[in-house]
Enzyme design. Structure first.
Site, PDB file in Angstrom:
ATOM      1  CG  ASP A 262     -21.025  32.997  -2.605  1.00 22.84           C
ATOM      2  OD1 ASP A 262     -21.570  31.800  -2.528  1.00 22.84           O
ATOM      3  OD2 ASP A 262     -20.975  33.706  -2.135  1.00 22.84           O
ATOM      4  NE  ARG A 321     -27.554  28.107  -0.501  1.00 20.50           N
ATOM      5  CZ  ARG A 321     -26.248  28.417  -0.263  1.00 20.50           C
ATOM      6  NH1 ARG A 321     -25.636  29.550  -0.507  1.00 20.50           N
ATOM      7  NH2 ARG A 321     -25.274  27.491   0.179  1.00 20.50           N
TER       8      ARG A 321
HETATM    9 CA    CA Z   1     -22.742  35.169  -0.387  1.00 19.71          CA
HETATM   10 CA    CA Z   2     -19.347  31.166  -0.813  1.00 15.62          CA
END
Ligand code: CA
Ligand code: CA
Length: 443
Positions: A262, A321
């Site tokens: 993640d 990001r």
């Molecule tokens: Ca996260």
């Molecule tokens: Ca996620």
């Protein structure tokens, strides 16, 4: 001190201490051992310099700087690290990490719930057998998805570590780090994390969501570090990397990357006053998420918060990001961004974000245009000035708008950052950041 930026820190630090009698007194024991004329400072007892980004706001960020000797822990194992975090109370504590502390020594198999079978999972939920119209949330506990959930819950328990208030976590020398760990800085104030290499945790049990996008998707949990509802957090001279587990080595199932990572650093749920300085973020996809939803329930918590400063960080070989911003006033200055082949974008402009990106340097490969640096998720205006792309001063908003005339971005974030220490001209950023950022470079 080896970097221009660090020299600036030291000067500011002295000024800050002079104005803070209590802190000076409590540091006397530590500084008394110092040799005169030598920089004596125990890095474990350093505090965020005055005026150094959003984390310096108000009471500032001191972490465990004033910890008594009995609250200084030196750890070299995962069990020892967790025990130090769990020690009672919120009096200042310092945790010194020696070597690499690994949360997952026995491999993914150790977390699997009895009966869990990945082949059975792939068989039952393949697009051919299950389709793409129904997600798996209603699957019972004894289904492949239920057994995946149970397995994931075991990993969750095993790899998360909660950081208490008034804590400094710092790597000792070179080569200190946390592997496979998800550091939870949750609902606390005043935390410092320095000089650690974070190797991204690998989600052993990604969830298939048949309804995510047109093709479905594999979704993973576990950020290397998450700042969740916390205030006054300083992350300095760390390295965040996928390390031994790059996405490029991950398999594909149902035609989609089996994504087992993640975020590297997520700042969510009303978190506020964060400074990230001199870190390296590298070899990763979804790097930094600031604010994790557009929904009104989240907005009520995030609006007016999520204020963060990023300076002198190296962002290298990332997909997206860096950061992606919602709601926050986020100041990004003097960072170096190096794009690789998988580059999607650097700054994600999200709902009610107020991004200021100034005096940064970008190194883009052939075929990647400056118009890709900004990604418009929302029409929030931003300030982008004095940035250089491949050695040329470049207006990032104009570059974006030239390539995306139908979805233009507007200039003017609506605020002016004042919490900055020394700002380098963008032409000096590449050498300063490449030389000074990351774990193992704090002396
Ligand atoms: Ca996260
Ligand atoms: Ca996620």
């Amino acid at each position: 001190m080896s970097t221009p930026g660090w020299h600036g820190h030291a000067i500011k630090r002295t000024a800050a201490l002079a104005g803070c009698t209590a802190l000076v007194l409590s540091l006397t024991a530590a500084t008394a051992q110092a040799r005169p004329g030598h920089h004596p400072r125990d890095t474990a007892r350093q505090t965020l310099p005055a005026g150094d980004g959003w984390a310096s706001r108000g009471a500032g960020t001191t972490g465990g700087a004033t910890a008594g000797a009995e609250r200084v822990y030196t750890v070299s194992t995962w069990a020892g690290f967790r025990a130090a975090l769990a020690a009672e109370g919120t009096a200042p504590r310092i945790i010194r990490v020696k070597g690499t502390v690994d949360a997952v020594s026995a491999g993914c198999e150790a977390f699997a719930a009895p009966g869990y079978d990945f082949d059975a999972y792939l068989e039952k939920y393949s697009p051919q057998n299950w389709g793409r119209d129904t997600d798996l949330s209603a699957e019972p506990d004894d289904s492949p998805e239920g057994l995946r959930r149970a397995s994931a819950a075991r990993q969750d328990q095993a790899i998360k570590a909660n950081v208490p208030a008034n804590t400094t976590i710092i790597g000792v020398g070179r080569g200190a780090g946390l592997g496979g760990v998800s550091l939870q800085i949750k609902d606390v104030d005043n935390v410092i994390v320095r000089n650690l290499t974070f190797e991204s945790p690998v989600d052993c049990f990604p969830q298939w969501d048949p309804t995510d996008g047109d093709l479905g998707n594999w979704n993973s949990e576990y950020d290397s570090a998450v700042v969740h509802g916390s205030t006054h957090v300083w992350l300095d001279h760390n390295t965040f990397t996928d390390g031994e587990h790059p996405d490029s080595a991950a398999p594909a199932y149902f035609g989609l990357l089996y994504q087992q990572h993640d975020g590297q650093l997520d700042i969510v749920r009303g978190a506020d006053h964060v400074t990230a300085s001199w870190n390296v973020f590298t070899e990763h996809d979804k790097t930094i998420l600031i604010g994790n939803s557009d929904s009104e329930s989240t907005a009520a918590v995030d609006r007016g918060h999520l204020k963060a400063t990023f300076h002198h960080n190296l962002f290298k070989g990332l997909v997206e990001r860096a950061p992606r911003v919602r709601f926050g006033q986020v100041d990004v200055y003097n960072n170096h961004f190096v794009a690789g082949d998988d580059y999607a974008y650097s700054f994600g402009v999200g709902k009610e974000s107020a991004l200021v990106a100034e005096h940064n340097a970008f190194t883009l490969p052939d075929g990647v245009s400056p118009g890709k640096v900004l990604k418009r998720w929302n029409d929030s205006p931003l300030t982008a000035a004095h940035n250089r792309v491949n050695g040329r001063t470049t207006d990032l908003v104009a570059a974006h708008n030239a390539e995306n005339p139908d979805v233009p971005l507007a200039s003017g974030a609506g605020w002016t950052p004042t919490l900055r220490t020394k700002v380098l001209p963008s032409r000096s950023v590449v050498s300063a950041v490449d030389r000074g950022a990351g774990a193992g470079r704090l002396h």
